[in-house]
Motif scaffolding. Structure first.
Motif, PDB file in Angstrom:
ATOM      1  N   GLY A  59      39.495  28.412  52.679  1.00 39.29           N
ATOM      2  CA  GLY A  59      40.470  28.391  54.037  1.00 39.29           C
ATOM      3  C   GLY A  59      39.961  27.494  54.905  1.00 39.29           C
ATOM      4  O   GLY A  59      40.653  27.142  55.724  1.00 39.29           O
ATOM      5  N   SER A  60      38.581  27.301  55.238  1.00 33.28           N
ATOM      6  CA  SER A  60      38.237  26.659  56.376  1.00 33.28           C
ATOM      7  C   SER A  60      36.765  26.049  55.995  1.00 33.28           C
ATOM      8  O   SER A  60      35.756  26.849  55.286  1.00 33.28           O
ATOM      9  N   GLU A 107      38.400  40.660  53.634  1.00 31.56           N
ATOM     10  CA  GLU A 107      39.072  39.864  53.129  1.00 31.56           C
ATOM     11  C   GLU A 107      38.077  39.522  51.714  1.00 31.56           C
ATOM     12  O   GLU A 107      38.721  39.233  50.518  1.00 31.56           O
ATOM     13  N   ALA A 122      46.901  24.380  45.673  1.00 32.24           N
ATOM     14  CA  ALA A 122      48.326  23.969  45.628  1.00 32.24           C
ATOM     15  C   ALA A 122      48.792  23.283  44.439  1.00 32.24           C
ATOM     16  O   ALA A 122      48.125  22.331  43.939  1.00 32.24           O
ATOM     17  N   ALA A 153      34.781  30.221  46.297  1.00 36.00           N
ATOM     18  CA  ALA A 153      35.953  29.672  46.185  1.00 36.00           C
ATOM     19  C   ALA A 153      35.947  28.563  45.135  1.00 36.00           C
ATOM     20  O   ALA A 153      36.626  28.397  43.951  1.00 36.00           O
ATOM     21  N   LYS A 201      42.563  30.487  49.052  1.00 39.41           N
ATOM     22  CA  LYS A 201      43.750  29.887  48.825  1.00 39.41           C
ATOM     23  C   LYS A 201      43.960  29.419  47.302  1.00 39.41           C
ATOM     24  O   LYS A 201      43.112  28.576  46.995  1.00 39.41           O
ATOM     25  N   VAL A 202      45.027  29.893  46.632  1.00 36.17           N
ATOM     26  CA  VAL A 202      45.369  29.334  45.169  1.00 36.17           C
ATOM     27  C   VAL A 202      45.488  27.903  45.448  1.00 36.17           C
ATOM     28  O   VAL A 202      46.256  27.367  46.259  1.00 36.17           O
ATOM     29  N   VAL A 254      39.708  28.273  43.528  1.00 36.68           N
ATOM     30  CA  VAL A 254      40.497  28.480  44.587  1.00 36.68           C
ATOM     31  C   VAL A 254      39.987  27.370  45.688  1.00 36.68           C
ATOM     32  O   VAL A 254      38.750  27.190  45.810  1.00 36.68           O
ATOM     33  N   GLU A 255      40.827  27.110  46.863  1.00 35.27           N
ATOM     34  CA  GLU A 255      40.502  26.276  47.846  1.00 35.27           C
ATOM     35  C   GLU A 255      39.967  27.304  49.155  1.00 35.27           C
ATOM     36  O   GLU A 255      40.564  28.180  49.365  1.00 35.27           O
ATOM     37  N   MET A 273      48.534  33.720  53.641  1.00 34.88           N
ATOM     38  CA  MET A 273      48.046  33.482  52.384  1.00 34.88           C
ATOM     39  C   MET A 273      46.514  33.757  52.315  1.00 34.88           C
ATOM     40  O   MET A 273      46.101  33.979  51.081  1.00 34.88           O
ATOM     41  N   GLY A 274      45.751  33.827  53.322  1.00 33.55           N
ATOM     42  CA  GLY A 274      44.499  34.460  53.432  1.00 33.55           C
ATOM     43  C   GLY A 274      43.498  33.209  53.314  1.00 33.55           C
ATOM     44  O   GLY A 274      43.919  32.038  53.178  1.00 33.55           O
ATOM     45  N   TRP A 275      42.285  33.525  53.355  1.00 27.89           N
ATOM     46  CA  TRP A 275      41.049  32.468  53.423  1.00 27.89           C
ATOM     47  C   TRP A 275      41.070  31.776  51.883  1.00 27.89           C
ATOM     48  O   TRP A 275      40.849  30.546  52.038  1.00 27.89           O
TER      49      TRP A 275
END
Length: 725
Positions: free
Chosen positions: A285-286, A295, A8, A277, A5-6, A282-283, A1-3
């Motif tokens: 990733g970390s 990316e 959820a 993000a 993230k749409v 978007v969310e 999904m990648g770093w």
């Protein structure tokens, strides 16, 4: 999904794919909607009409109207404003109007843009085509879980999918239209609920007793394949590039290099990525590990507003890095001009602009974009702004730096038309965007000065040259003609023989002769000379605009209303009851801020129009969209009580499609999108289109009554003697 993230979607299936469209009048549910994109919803056009209190099958675009929608956020439902971006009006299978009682129709789609912070709208669900035999589920527009109705796709008849409900449980009914049809097996939305076939009724309208022969629980929906066919040409379904597209992007390598130089450490890259993000909804990733540089660059090229958001973050800390990112973005067709915050703020500001001023946006666009090829109109405000956002500057940059984008120029011209509070808000917005883009403030100030000069001209700095023609009938096919010119100092008579009579073509030649003599003085910033035809009330529909010179040996036809903006003026009616003259002058004074009244009820009594206008002293313009019978009386009432601008269609003679519901006039609907002060030129352009190769698209014969309270008319001897105006 990648770093990156749409966000959820909610775990509740119904809540994640159903939005609610609310009625403006009472806040009740008009219907449902399905999430289409990061800030867009899709519903049925008739649901929007219901929400706005309009007839269900109204075809006119609700360009500036706002609806309220409920969307399911991560933790709770959010009630937010939305407006129409794309409008596909309901239409019958033969392309005509949908009539009351029709069971099926085509079109009927509306794309809404939600005005809310990024992340408010949940992730869109997967979509796939509808097929016979699919088990689907629908929900009431409220989205309440208990309202689900289980259905089966019984048949697919081209653009219509027939749905049969189970014998137990909830049945589809009012409030379900526009909501998604969800296939559990496909884990996807396969269409939208459109309508339900109700049980038959007797002659008095009451439902008949139940019978096994009656159709039970049958509805129909819009298959997703038809949705795609309607929306794909508009570019609605292509807002983001697919994975892997960056290999073909010339900007990709430049962005990778710019990101490495601007964010050399993992900490700086991770911190900036998390800010980005959040800005894009978007969310991350970390909370610790940053995304890879490749990316990061890919996200900037697949999220249209991400690159602008990154430059917004970098501008404060490293202006050179922001410039490098922006330069790289110019080599790609994906990034848009505005960041999510700037885009959202612009729409918030435009919602606060008075509607009469906002309707003049196409006028501001035309003036602001004289040096570039730019669209001057669009079906909706969003379409026009989206088009402007893709255009670059006007080519003026003394030091080779960034040019002022077209959108900022247009905002400056619109701001110049606004009163002080709204003007300041729009200019502060422009200053912020220009600063983020690295545009010198002096360049923006130059465009602002141009806009102010234009606004001063509109407020009376330059007066339009007029040719006034008093036309009276003189027997079959003959007319008497008296002509005056007004270069801004008042009318001066130029005709000498008031007893001569003219045919239509002879009168056109005489008027063109006068207009040609004005050519050196008439070539001003105010535009082509205005032809003002002075008539008695019985001659308001005299087709002077269609008169053609038709001189032997001439190369061009010389049609008056095609070459020049031509309006009618009836001093007889205006001065018939002089107690309305103060109202007329006050209405004209409010021409740029007053309201428009649309009269479309063929059964409306002219006296009722009088009563309504007496209660609406802020009305400056009336559009009369009824057949000839009641039309002429209504027009005369409007002019007699001092309405300065009245529009109708001389050729609108179609019989009502249903009792009291006339077939709408294309000309009247088309002119409704033109700002009031631009109507004379707008009508001229319409007339030109109506006589050329685009005649089938412009079937009307518009008439514009125009009574300018700031300009005088000559002393006339009318059917009833009048004093000088």
């Amino acid at each position: 999904m990648g770093w990156f993230k749409v966000a959820a979607a909610s775990g509740d299936e119904a809540a994640s794919c159903v939005a609610s469209v609310r009625r403006s009048a009472d806040g009740m549910t008009a219907g449902g909607a399905v999430v289409l994109g990061v800030d867009t919803l899709l519903t049925c056009a008739h649901v929007v009409n219901d929400a706005l209190g309009r007839p269900l099958f109204e075809t006119r675009v609700p360009a500036l109207d706002e609806v309220v929608v409920d969307v399911q956020g991560p933790w709770k439902s959010e009630r937010v404003p939305a407006h129409v971006v794309h409008w596909i009006a309901p239409r019958a299978r033969d392309g005509g109007a949908v009539r009351e009682g029709d069971g099926e129709w085509l079109g009927d789609l509306a794309v809404l843009r939600v005005d809310a912070p990024p992340g408010t709208v949940p992730a869109p669900s997967r979509r796939t085509g509808m097929a016979p035999g699919q088990k689907v589920r629908a929900w009431h527009g409220s989205g309440h879980g208990a309202t689900f109705a289980d259905l089966e796709v019984a048949a697919l008849d081209g653009p219509v999918g027939y749905l049969d409900g189970k014998g137990t449980g909830m049945a589809v009914g009012p409030g379900y239209s526009g909501g998604p049809l969800w296939s559990e097996q496909d884990n996807a939305v396969v269409g939208l609920v459109a309508a339900h076939f109700m049980p038959p009724c007797g002659p008095d309208g009451t439902p008949l007793p139940p019978s096994f022969q009656h159709m039970i629980r049958r509805s129909w929906g819009i298959p997703w394949q038809r949705v795609e066919a309607e929306l794909r040409p508009l570019g609605v379904l292509d807002t983001e590039n697919g994975p892997g597209d960056e290999a073909d992007e010339p900007a990709h390598d430049m962005l990778v290099s710019a990101i490495r130089d601007a964010l050399p450490s993992q900490y700086s890259r991770g911190d900036t990525a998390r800010q980005l993000a959040h800005a894009c909804g978007v969310e991350p990733g970390s909370p610790v590990t940053p995304p890879g540089v490749e990316e990061f660059a890919r996200f900037l090229l697949t999220r249209p507003r991400a690159l602008a958001a990154l430059s917004e973050i970098l501008r404060q800390r490293d202006p050179r890095a922001a410039d490098r990112v922006l330069v790289a973005g110019r080599f790609s067709g994906s990034p848009l001009l505005l960041s999510p915050r700037e885009h959202r703020r612009l729409h918030q500001l435009l919602r606060r602009v008075e509607r009469p001023v906002l309707t003049r946006l196409p006028e501001a666009v035309r003036e602001a974009t004289k040096r570039v090829a730019a669209p001057a109109d669009g079906d909706t405000l969003d379409v026009l702004l989206d088009q402007l956002e893709t255009l670059s500057g006007d080519g003026h940059s003394d030091d080779g730096g960034p040019r002022v984008p077209v959108l900022l120029r247009v905002v400056e011209y619109l701001a110049a038309l606004c009163p002080a509070p709204r003007q300041a808000d729009l200019r502060l917005w422009s200053d912020g965007v220009a600063g983020r883009l690295g545009i010198p403030l002096a360049a923006l100030r130059e465009r602002r000065s141009d806009a102010e000069e234009w606004a001063r001209m509109l407020r009376g700095g330059v007066r339009r040259v007029r040719v006034l023609a008093r036309v009276t009938r003189a027997g079959r096919g003959r007319h008497r003609l008296r002509v005056w010119c007004d270069e801004g100092t008042g009318p001066r008579q130029v005709s000498t023989d008031s007893s001569a009579t003219y045919s239509a073509s002879e009168a056109a030649r005489e008027l063109l002769r006068v207009l040609e003599s004005l050519a050196p003085t008439a070539a001003t910033d105010a535009g082509r000379p205005l032809v003002e035809v002075l008539v008695d009330r019985a001659d308001l529909n005299l087709p002077v605009d269609e008169w053609a010179a038709q001189a032997p040996g001439e190369v061009v036809p010389g049609v008056l209303g095609v070459e020049f903006p031509l309006v009618v003026h009836c001093p007889e009616l205006l001065h018939r009851h002089e107690r309305f003259l103060p109202d007329w002058r006050e209405r004209w004074r409010q021409l740029d801020s007053g309201e428009t009244l649309v009269l479309s009820d063929a059964a409306q009594d002219p006296h009722q129009v009088y009563y309504e206008l007496m209660g609406r002293l802020e009305t400056v313009r009336v559009s009369v969209d009824v057949p000839p019978g009641p039309r002429d009386a209504i027009v005369q009432v409007c002019l007699a009580v001092g309405i300065p601008v009245v529009v109708w269609d001389r050729g609108h003679d179609k019989a009502p499609a249903a009792p009291h519901v006339p077939a709408p006039s294309h000309a009247v609907r088309h002119m409704a999108r033109v700002a009031t002060r631009e109507l004379p030129d707008g009508v001229r352009v319409y007339r030109a289109n109506a006589r050329g190769t685009r005649a089938p698209e412009f079937p009307g014969r518009p008439v514009l009554a125009w009574a300018d309270a700031d300009r005088t008319v000559p002393r006339l001897h009318l059917t009833e003697p009048q004093e000088s105006a």
